[in-house]
Design an enzyme around this catalytic site. Structure first.
Site, PDB file in Angstrom:
ATOM      1  N   SER A   1     -10.893  10.334 -44.955  1.00 30.36           N
ATOM      2  CA  SER A   1      -9.500  10.845 -44.774  1.00 30.36           C
ATOM      3  C   SER A   1      -8.661  10.920 -43.205  1.00 30.36           C
ATOM      4  CB  SER A   1      -9.215  12.061 -45.487  1.00 30.36           C
ATOM      5  OG  SER A   1      -8.122  12.563 -45.602  1.00 30.36           O
TER       6      SER A   1
ATOM      7  N   ASP B   1      -4.986   7.723 -55.880  1.00 23.10           N
ATOM      8  CA  ASP B   1      -4.994   8.605 -54.851  1.00 23.10           C
ATOM      9  C   ASP B   1      -3.587   9.515 -55.052  1.00 23.10           C
ATOM     10  OD1 ASP B   1      -4.900  10.156 -52.619  1.00 23.10           O
ATOM     11  OD2 ASP B   1      -6.068   8.479 -51.599  1.00 23.10           O
TER      12      ASP B   1
ATOM     13  N   HIS C   1      -9.263  10.694 -54.034  1.00 19.65           N
ATOM     14  CA  HIS C   1      -9.359  10.750 -52.644  1.00 19.65           C
ATOM     15  C   HIS C   1     -10.406  12.127 -52.308  1.00 19.65           C
ATOM     16  CE1 HIS C   1      -7.990  10.506 -48.572  1.00 19.65           C
ATOM     17  NE2 HIS C   1      -8.338  12.039 -48.532  1.00 19.65           N
TER      18      HIS C   1
END
Length: 235
Positions: A74, A160, A214
């Site tokens: 991330s 995502d 994610h």
């Protein structure tokens, strides 16, 4: 390296996977920045990156290694993230991410890229436009560092719902009409502002996809993604 609103314990399972598939003798440093959760939100990105570098340089094994692998989860240029459930932070990000208070105090504001206020972003965002060499005065070291990589693997989740737009995992982003455009069509790519074109043309850039959400990348649901998109590049 963990992402925002996380700490190093959120990456523990990834460490276990590395040891399971590559051997217990593989040295892994599960990086922490500050105290984890709070510092991931309220440290500046510059401070976070500096601490990350210092942690590597002060580690006798990593600092003396000929090469190392970095696995990062991330934190990329985004235009929208789910609420952090900190009222004033969420308000700043949604309404005034480029005011001095937000840029000084709120980590995500420093990589918040608003395509509808692009000039405001260029002039007032203190981190991402410099890192991306979008400002007029380019920093050649940023390009040099990217070009020095043996390989750069970018993993995009096709489902995502955290990163907005999800295509930014490949450096793709919104234009002024809120249409996602490929980074490979931009001036930044063509002029090779940060070295991505050089990596691509020398077969060192890898575009990967996953159906893992994610938030599940470093969790048990992300094992298949790890085996497919990370493990082959560690061997």
């Amino acid at each position: 390296m963990h992402g925002i609103s996380c700490g190093h314990t959120d990456m523990d399972l990834v460490v276990d996977w590395i040891h399971e598939y590559l051997g217990e003798d593989v040295y892994v440093k599960n990086m922490e920045i500050g105290d984890g959760y709070w510092n991931s939100i309220f440290d500046t990105m510059i401070d976070s990156v500096s601490e990350f570098a210092n942690n590597i340089q002060s580690d006798p094994i990593l600092s003396s290694a000929e090469k190392i692998n970095i696995i990062a989860h991330s934190q990329a240029g985004v235009f929208g993230i789910p609420k952090l459930n900190i009222e004033w932070v969420d308000k700043l990000l949604q309404e005034t991410p480029y005011i001095a208070l937000a840029q000084k105090e709120v980590n995500p504001a420093q990589y918040w890229k608003d395509p509808l206020k692009y000039q405001d972003y260029l002039e007032n965002c203190v981190y991402l436009p410099y890192l991306n060499n979008e400002v007029a005065k380019k920093n050649p070291d940023y390009r040099k560092n990217i070009i020095s990589l043996d390989q750069f693997v970018m993993v995009k989740s096709l489902i995502d719902n955290t990163v907005v737009p999800k295509e930014s995992a490949w450096f793709d982003f919104y234009d002024e009409n809120m249409k996602v455009v490929s980074y490979n069509t931009t001036t930044a790519y063509k002029e090779d502002w940060i070295g991505i074109r050089t990596l691509a043309e020398s077969n060192r850039l890898f575009y990967r996809t996953t159906m893992c959400q994610h938030k599940y990348y470093p969790r048990k649901e992300g094992l298949a993604n790890f085996i497919k998109n990370t493990l082959p590049f560690l061997k």
